[in-house]
Design a protein around this motif. Structure first.
Motif, mmCIF file in Angstrom:
data_model
loop_
_atom_site.group_PDB
_atom_site.id
_atom_site.type_symbol
_atom_site.label_atom_id
_atom_site.label_comp_id
_atom_site.label_asym_id
_atom_site.label_seq_id
_atom_site.Cartn_x
_atom_site.Cartn_y
_atom_site.Cartn_z
ATOM 1 N N LYS A 5 21.637 -181.152 -36.371
ATOM 2 C CA LYS A 5 21.705 -180.832 -37.801
ATOM 3 C C LYS A 5 20.326 -180.910 -38.495
ATOM 4 C CE LYS A 5 25.356 -181.610 -41.243
ATOM 5 N NZ LYS A 5 26.539 -182.312 -41.613
ATOM 6 N N ALA A 6 19.622 -181.756 -38.087
ATOM 7 C CA ALA A 6 18.169 -181.795 -38.677
ATOM 8 C C ALA A 6 17.563 -180.932 -38.571
ATOM 9 C CB ALA A 6 17.644 -183.313 -38.183
ATOM 10 N N ASN A 7 17.868 -179.844 -37.299
ATOM 11 C CA ASN A 7 16.868 -178.776 -37.333
ATOM 12 C C ASN A 7 17.256 -177.751 -38.453
ATOM 13 O OD1 ASN A 7 17.376 -179.289 -34.004
ATOM 14 N ND2 ASN A 7 15.290 -178.959 -34.477
ATOM 15 N N PHE A 8 18.202 -177.875 -39.254
ATOM 16 C CA PHE A 8 18.541 -177.079 -40.073
ATOM 17 C C PHE A 8 18.276 -177.567 -41.571
ATOM 18 C CE2 PHE A 8 21.270 -175.934 -36.516
ATOM 19 C CZ PHE A 8 21.239 -174.634 -36.524
ATOM 20 N N GLN A 9 17.177 -176.814 -42.330
ATOM 21 C CA GLN A 9 16.718 -177.246 -43.632
ATOM 22 C C GLN A 9 16.619 -176.186 -44.583
ATOM 23 O OE1 GLN A 9 13.050 -178.995 -43.213
ATOM 24 N NE2 GLN A 9 13.612 -180.289 -41.372
ATOM 25 N N GLU A 10 16.701 -176.061 -45.845
ATOM 26 C CA GLU A 10 16.450 -175.051 -46.701
ATOM 27 C C GLU A 10 14.859 -174.980 -46.891
ATOM 28 O OE1 GLU A 10 18.681 -175.178 -50.358
ATOM 29 O OE2 GLU A 10 20.486 -174.869 -49.448
ATOM 30 N N VAL A 11 14.471 -173.769 -47.010
ATOM 31 C CA VAL A 11 13.052 -173.504 -47.293
ATOM 32 C C VAL A 11 13.175 -172.535 -48.394
ATOM 33 C CG1 VAL A 11 10.934 -172.608 -46.480
ATOM 34 C CG2 VAL A 11 12.368 -174.054 -44.974
ATOM 35 N N ASP A 12 12.527 -172.613 -49.532
ATOM 36 C CA ASP A 12 12.636 -171.871 -50.537
ATOM 37 C C ASP A 12 14.270 -171.241 -51.017
ATOM 38 O OD1 ASP A 12 9.808 -171.874 -50.852
ATOM 39 O OD2 ASP A 12 9.584 -169.947 -49.511
ATOM 40 N N ASN A 13 14.993 -172.165 -50.998
ATOM 41 C CA ASN A 13 16.603 -171.997 -51.174
ATOM 42 C C ASN A 13 17.023 -171.285 -50.243
ATOM 43 O OD1 ASN A 13 16.442 -173.644 -53.559
ATOM 44 N ND2 ASN A 13 15.311 -171.916 -54.800
ATOM 45 N N ILE A 14 16.530 -171.265 -48.944
ATOM 46 C CA ILE A 14 17.207 -170.316 -47.807
ATOM 47 C C ILE A 14 17.467 -171.230 -46.911
ATOM 48 C CG2 ILE A 14 16.937 -168.442 -46.351
ATOM 49 C CD1 ILE A 14 15.265 -166.923 -48.395
ATOM 50 N N LEU A 15 18.670 -171.148 -46.135
ATOM 51 C CA LEU A 15 18.905 -172.012 -45.122
ATOM 52 C C LEU A 15 18.176 -171.617 -43.969
ATOM 53 C CD1 LEU A 15 20.677 -174.280 -43.824
ATOM 54 C CD2 LEU A 15 22.590 -172.773 -43.261
ATOM 55 N N CYS A 16 17.328 -172.640 -43.243
ATOM 56 C CA CYS A 16 16.730 -171.819 -42.055
ATOM 57 C C CYS A 16 16.618 -172.847 -40.713
ATOM 58 C CB CYS A 16 14.996 -172.071 -42.397
ATOM 59 S SG CYS A 16 14.790 -170.843 -43.794
ATOM 60 N N GLU A 34 27.319 -171.992 -42.250
ATOM 61 C CA GLU A 34 27.133 -173.091 -43.034
ATOM 62 C C GLU A 34 28.028 -174.051 -43.243
ATOM 63 O OE1 GLU A 34 24.113 -173.712 -47.223
ATOM 64 O OE2 GLU A 34 25.002 -171.702 -46.947
ATOM 65 N N GLU A 35 29.374 -173.623 -43.576
ATOM 66 C CA GLU A 35 30.474 -174.506 -43.891
ATOM 67 C C GLU A 35 30.903 -175.231 -42.477
ATOM 68 O OE1 GLU A 35 30.697 -171.189 -46.802
ATOM 69 O OE2 GLU A 35 30.370 -171.345 -44.804
ATOM 70 N N TRP A 36 30.621 -174.491 -41.261
ATOM 71 C CA TRP A 36 30.957 -175.310 -39.906
ATOM 72 C C TRP A 36 29.847 -176.205 -39.779
ATOM 73 C CZ3 TRP A 36 27.594 -175.177 -35.834
ATOM 74 C CH2 TRP A 36 28.072 -175.512 -34.732
ATOM 75 N N LEU A 37 28.447 -175.844 -40.174
ATOM 76 C CA LEU A 37 27.654 -176.848 -40.003
ATOM 77 C C LEU A 37 27.626 -178.021 -40.468
ATOM 78 C CD1 LEU A 37 24.708 -177.132 -38.736
ATOM 79 C CD2 LEU A 37 23.757 -176.191 -40.614
ATOM 80 N N ALA A 38 28.245 -177.780 -41.889
ATOM 81 C CA ALA A 38 28.502 -179.093 -42.637
ATOM 82 C C ALA A 38 29.539 -180.097 -41.834
ATOM 83 C CB ALA A 38 28.849 -178.735 -44.152
ATOM 84 N N THR A 39 30.402 -179.581 -41.048
ATOM 85 C CA THR A 39 31.321 -180.424 -40.291
ATOM 86 C C THR A 39 30.741 -181.165 -39.150
ATOM 87 O OG1 THR A 39 32.075 -178.726 -38.628
ATOM 88 C CG2 THR A 39 33.143 -178.812 -40.835
ATOM 89 N N ARG A 40 29.440 -180.710 -38.796
ATOM 90 C CA ARG A 40 28.903 -181.267 -37.550
ATOM 91 C C ARG A 40 28.102 -182.859 -37.868
ATOM 92 N NH1 ARG A 40 31.743 -179.964 -34.666
ATOM 93 N NH2 ARG A 40 30.483 -180.506 -32.922
ATOM 94 N N PRO A 41 28.168 -183.742 -36.930
ATOM 95 C CA PRO A 41 27.644 -185.039 -37.337
ATOM 96 C C PRO A 41 26.203 -185.044 -37.522
ATOM 97 C CG PRO A 41 28.060 -184.708 -34.954
ATOM 98 C CD PRO A 41 28.678 -183.346 -35.565
ATOM 99 N N ASN A 42 25.752 -186.048 -38.194
ATOM 100 C CA ASN A 42 24.339 -185.833 -38.925
ATOM 101 C C ASN A 42 23.385 -186.185 -37.674
ATOM 102 O OD1 ASN A 42 24.992 -185.539 -41.656
ATOM 103 N ND2 ASN A 42 25.317 -187.612 -41.945
#
Length: 538
Positions: free
Chosen positions: A380-391, A423-431
């Motif tokens: 999950k930590a690999n996914f971050q927002e950059v310039d308000n875009i999920l990357c 994005e909704e599915w990713l939110a359900t994954r463990p931190n």
């Protein structure tokens, strides 16, 4: 930025060559068409060319520094090596003469010695007469390319002096009765130069001890096999200076016919590597599958690295390897991994959609060109927002592996994946931990190994793959990357090839410049390109 727009609307790249390098290029400026009328595309391509040119400028400067650093003693060793080579040739020629021919030997040796003596004294006619020998010395890569003129003149002086000594020794010996001992070579025992076998071991040990770069567990495979193969063919006691382009070409030609999986084949598994090389010219193994062009080229590149290592250690002054030794990857289409067709994609993307990996992993591979192992190690930590875009930042966490430097890249999630609810599915994954529930690592430490086999098995009932053992299998998970690449090719008029290579984590012209180039490309622009590619099934 080094871009100029012409009256036609096409952008050109222009850059002034640094003053200290203008003589190397023979001009003061570089300029060429960027083949686009789009301003943003021109800027992106210009950044890439600037990174490549900076690397080229630095390489020229480093090479110049190395050549300037060659000492007088280094030049003397080169001259001694060449004189000893000539000594061997002369001795071989003399040993082949019958007694009647040897009657004129003293006259021949005296004339040759006089020619070298006159050249040493600066006789212009004799220097011209001996030019071809200096050219031959360069062709055998004993003289470094672009050696400064003053050092080349010193080298010629030492070489001529040694040649006078060579002929003097032969004259002294063969003026005596034939039974007496032959002449001795010039002594260069003070120069510590290992033979090929020892040099190969030191090269491999240097790689193992290099802590400046991360290398995955499989990295050592190719250097070890390439080094062992070269030693097996040429012999462990071969002198490094005797390895020339001709020997490397013969080695390459034997590799082309070398059986693949040699340790598993019934005909080869009990044979020493040396014996396999000896039997290849007889055609004994021609019925067996041979190494692919890609594998042959990979081994030749490692041989180049071994000889580069020898150069850095001053064991040889230049590398006889030439890019011409690489072979064209003219592999039959049936032997390559193929891109999926639209019909095949529809079957795959409708299959096992209740499984997180088969729903999202396949689409990350198709829509973003991610490799299987890149997907398997995502957290999950690999996914971050950059310039308000999920990357997603590939291989950015500690312990995560990347195939190459270019593989470490930041990519925005395409809209077509977001629209499916990613994005909704990713939110359900463990931190903490992996976002996909995968089985444990297999041999080699790769999470991708078992899921790759599982994915391949699912293609069989879909009619995409044949059961294991039934001929060539061109479709695997990696076929998603080929499909991704083909989608970019379909948009070649709108998306530069370099952009596709950077987004896919490929190297550009065999140089990994993705980090430098990609860091200057806004994620919004990357997303625009990723959203441009289309698939009939998604």
């Amino acid at each position: 930025m080094h871009t100029v727009r012409q009256e036609t609307g096409v952008y050109y790249y222009q850059r002034r060559i640094p003053l200290d390098l203008q003589a190397d290029f023979g001009k003061t400026k570089l300029g060429f068409s960027l083949r686009t009328k789009d301003r943003e595309t021109a800027k992106a391509k210009a950044r890439l060319h600037s990174v490549e040119l900076d690397a080229k400028f630095q390489a020229i400067r480093r090479q110049r520094e190395r050549l300037q650093a060659i000492s007088d003693s280094d030049l003397q060793v080169i001259a001694m090596n060449e004189a000893n080579y000539q000594f061997d040739q002369i001795e071989k020629d003399i040993s082949g003469k019958v007694l009647s021919e040897r009657e004129n030997l003293i006259d021949d040796l005296s004339i040759a010695k006089e020619q070298y003596s006159d050249a040493l004294d600066g006789n212009p006619n004799e220097l011209k007469h001996l030019t071809w020998q200096l050219d031959e010395l360069k062709e055998r890569h004993l003289v470094p390319k672009n050696l400064p003129k003053d050092k080349e003149q010193r080298l010629v002086f030492y070489w001529l002096r040694n040649m006078v000594e060579v002929y003097t020794r032969f004259l002294n010996e063969y003026s005596k009765p034939w039974e007496q001992k032959r002449a001795n070579k010039i002594d260069i025992s003070h120069a510590r130069v290992p033979e090929l076998g020892q040099a190969a071991e030191e090269y491999l040990e240097d790689i193992r001890n290099d802590k400046t770069k991360y290398r995955n567990p499989k990295y050592m495979d190719k250097p070890m096999v390439a080094a062992r193969a070269l030693v097996a063919m040429l012999g462990a006691e071969t002198k490094l200076k005797d390895i020339r382009y001709k020997e490397l070409r013969i080695f390459r030609d034997l590799l082309i016919r070398f059986p693949s999986n040699v340790n598993l084949k019934r005909e080869t598994r009990n044979l020493p590597l040396e014996e396999v090389f000896k039997l290849i010219p007889s055609g004994k193994f021609d019925h067996l599958p041979s190494l692919s062009p890609k594998t042959v080229n990979a081994y030749m590149q490692k041989v180049k690295e071994l000889l580069d290592f020898a150069v850095r250690n001053d064991w040889i002054m230049s590398n006889p390897y030439d890019p011409k030794l690489l072979i064209s990857d003219e592999v039959k289409r049936a032997e390559k991994r193929l891109a999926f067709t639209s019909e095949q994609l529809q079957k795959i993307l409708r299959n096992r959609q209740e499984d997180d990996f088969f729903k999202w992993g396949t689409r990350l591979a198709l829509g973003m060109g991610l490799r299987l192992n890149e997907i398997c190690q995502l957290e999950k930590a690999n996914f971050q927002e950059v310039d308000n875009i999920l990357c997603v930042k590939i291989a950015s966490l500690e312990g995560q592996r990347a195939k190459t430097k270019a593989s470490r890249r930041t990519l925005p999630i395409p809209q077509k994946i977001l629209d499916l609810g990613f994005e909704e599915w990713l939110a359900t994954r463990p931190n903490k931990g992996l976002i996909f529930n995968l089985s444990s690592e297999s041999s080699g430490g790769y999470l991708s190994s078992k899921i790759s086999q599982e994915f391949n098995r699912t293609l069989v009932p879909l009619g995409i793959r044949k059961p294991d053992g039934n001929g060539q299998q061109p479709y695997t998970f990696h076929s998603f990357r080929h499909t991704f690449r083909d989608a970019f090719r379909a948009k070649a008029q709108e998306i530069p090839k370099e952009i596709a290579e950077i987004l896919g984590g490929w190297t550009v012209d065999k140089v990994s410049v993705a980090d430098d180039y990609g860091s200057g490309l806004p994620v919004a622009e990357k997303k625009r390109y990723l959203d441009m590619i289309e698939f009939e099934a998604f």
